[in-house]
Design an enzyme around this catalytic site. Structure first.
Site, PDB file in Angstrom:
ATOM      1  N   SER A   1      31.732  72.551  21.844  1.00 29.09           N
ATOM      2  CA  SER A   1      31.483  71.236  21.248  1.00 29.09           C
ATOM      3  C   SER A   1      30.362  70.455  21.937  1.00 29.09           C
ATOM      4  O   SER A   1      29.846  69.496  21.386  1.00 29.09           O
ATOM      5  CB  SER A   1      32.762  70.396  21.278  1.00 29.09           C
ATOM      6  OG  SER A   1      33.227  70.261  22.606  1.00 29.09           O
TER       7      SER A   1
ATOM      8  N   ASP B   1      34.834  59.892  24.213  1.00 29.76           N
ATOM      9  CA  ASP B   1      36.219  59.960  23.738  1.00 29.76           C
ATOM     10  C   ASP B   1      37.194  60.447  24.806  1.00 29.76           C
ATOM     11  O   ASP B   1      38.332  60.750  24.503  1.00 29.76           O
ATOM     12  CB  ASP B   1      36.296  60.885  22.505  1.00 29.76           C
ATOM     13  CG  ASP B   1      35.820  62.307  22.833  1.00 29.76           C
ATOM     14  OD1 ASP B   1      35.445  62.561  23.998  1.00 29.76           O
ATOM     15  OD2 ASP B   1      35.827  63.160  21.916  1.00 29.76           O
TER      16      ASP B   1
ATOM     17  N   HIS C   1      34.316  64.295  25.534  1.00 29.99           N
ATOM     18  CA  HIS C   1      32.884  64.469  25.286  1.00 29.99           C
ATOM     19  C   HIS C   1      32.117  63.234  25.750  1.00 29.99           C
ATOM     20  O   HIS C   1      32.690  62.149  25.863  1.00 29.99           O
ATOM     21  CB  HIS C   1      32.646  64.705  23.791  1.00 29.99           C
ATOM     22  CG  HIS C   1      33.487  65.817  23.237  1.00 29.99           C
ATOM     23  ND1 HIS C   1      34.672  65.596  22.575  1.00 29.99           N
ATOM     24  CD2 HIS C   1      33.320  67.160  23.290  1.00 29.99           C
ATOM     25  CE1 HIS C   1      35.198  66.769  22.214  1.00 29.99           C
ATOM     26  NE2 HIS C   1      34.404  67.731  22.642  1.00 29.99           N
TER      27      HIS C   1
END
Ligand code: NAG
Ligand code: NAG
Ligand code: NAG
Length: 390
Positions: free
Chosen positions: A40, A345, A348
């Site tokens: 990610s 968050d 990340h």
């Protein structure tokens, strides 16, 4: 008269087109394209696309993710752009499209990004069997490499043209491996029991590097992992005793030492790979120390001291992170100035932090060898703060 001015304008238009095309292809004089693998940290839309095809693939980076991104919900797990986006920008290339998209649409292939949120270096079936995890996304490094090979004919044609294409591309190999440890960590497995698997993760990354070199790769950037012991998710889930925290940064010491163990082993193996392939540029990307600069002195770099260990998007708690109510869930809110935070968050990073890291790597001294000595970047990425215009 009319016909001669016509032909002049036609010649001029032709000239302009050559300039535009060559400008598009070789604008930085180094790499006409970027090929990216990873999780990610580099995913620009693959997992979002997978989730729309397979109902069992969970996807969570919907709005407010993309809060500061034009076009918003792209599948990027941040408020805005990622390191890969700043890398392409600094090389004068457009944003690199995800593999699971119409990546040939532009006509000129500026690269393809195979990274998938949640991806592991080791096969998902191995992680599931080993740690009793369910639904690890089936997009490990091996799967990403198989996608890459499958897509090559459509990108570059025959084997010799593809060897050329791969050789001229900049390959970003990761970050990958973080999720191999996140799965057992979140299942409560102690670090001592995870440590024996580090060599396996590193060998998988090195095998992928070797395979790409065999296919013609000439320049690879292989990043290490972040100091996840500074991330709000880790600080919330794993910290308890005050002795576990670094007195200067407030980060979890043992978890960061574990990541350094991974990073050191990766660097050792990369050095060995360099010796075996003296004509290939194998570049280590020091994500760990690039972001550590911020934790050591946040305000010096445009971040805020009292929020640098807190998530921007969350619903409270000492680090503004709650595993059962994460960014985007009911009750969570977005902070006023995301780019004064390191963490978006809890897991990340913010666009501001990613920009700072990209600048430290590709225009600073946080790669080995220095990236700028191989390819001077053309666009200067100014400061830690930024506007989100692209
Ligand atoms: C994972 O994906 C690969 C490549 O697409 C495929 O060969 C394999 O069967 C898949 N594994 C599972 C468990 O679905
Ligand atoms: C590959 O394709 C190019 C045209 O793009 C051609 O010139 C070349 O001869 C081909 N090479 C092989 C080995 O088929
Ligand atoms: C986390 O969120 C859940 C669900 O909203 C809530 O019940 C719980 O109290 C929260 N935990 C903490 C530590 O704030």
């Amino acid at each position: 008269m009319a016909s001669s001015s016509n032909s002049i304008s036609r010649i001029f238009a032709g000239f302009l087109m050559v300039v535009l095309w060559s400008g598009k292809l070789y604008v930085n004089g180094c790499y006409p394209s970027i090929i990216s693998f990873g999780d990610s940290i580099a995913d620009v839309g693959n997992k979002k696309q997978l989730a729309s095809i397979y109902p069992d693939v969970e996807f969570t980076c919907d709005p407010p993710y993309g809060h500061n991104f034009i076009g918003r919900s792209t599948g990027r797990c941040s408020n805005g752009r990622l390191i890969i986006d700043f890398l392409s920008e600094s090389l004068g290339l457009p944003l690199i499209p995800p593999y699971l998209s119409d990546y040939l649409r532009r006509g000129v292939v500026v690269g393809v990004n195979y990274a998938v949120g949640g991806a592991t270096a080791l096969d998902s079936s191995f992680i599931e069997a080993k740690w009793g995890e369910r639904s690890v996304v089936n997009a490990s490094l091996g799967v990403q490499l198989s996608w890459f090979k499958k897509s090559l004919p459509s990108i570059c044609g025959n084997t010799s043209d593809c060897r050329n294409f791969i050789g001229r591309s900049l390959i970003l190999m990761g970050e990958i491996g973080g999720n191999d440890y996140n799965h057992p960590l979140s299942a409560g497995i102690p670090l001592d029991e995870i440590k024996p698997y580090v060599p396996l993760v590193i060998d998988t990354i090195i095998s992928a590097v070797n395979e790409l070199i065999e296919m013609g790769a000439q320049t690879l950037v292989v990043p290490g992992n972040f100091p996840v012991g500074c991330f709000p998710s880790s600080l919330t889930m794993y910290g308890s005793d005050s002795e576990e925290y670094d007195p200067i940064t407030g980060c979890l010491t043992k978890l960061n030492e574990f990541i350094e163990y991974h990073n050191n082993m990766l660097q050792t193996k990369l050095q060995h790979t360099r010796e075996l392939n003296p004509n290939v540029n194998i570049i280590y990307g020091d994500y760990y120390n690039a972001v550590m600069q911020i934790y050591l002195s946040p305000s010096e770099h445009g971040f805020t001291k009292d929020t640098n260990l807190k998530a921007c998007c969350g619903c409270g708690g000492p680090y503004n992170f709650n595993a059962t109510a994460q960014c985007g869930d009911a009750g969570t809110t977005v902070c006023d100035e995301p780019d004064t935070y390191v963490s978006w968050d809890g897991i990340h990073l913010t666009e501001g932090a990613y920009k700072f890291i990209a600048k430290s790597l590709f225009q600073g001294s946080y790669t080995t060898p220095k990236f700028n000595s191989l390819c001077p970047t053309i666009t200067s990425l100014a400061g830690g703060r930024l506007s989100s215009s692209i």
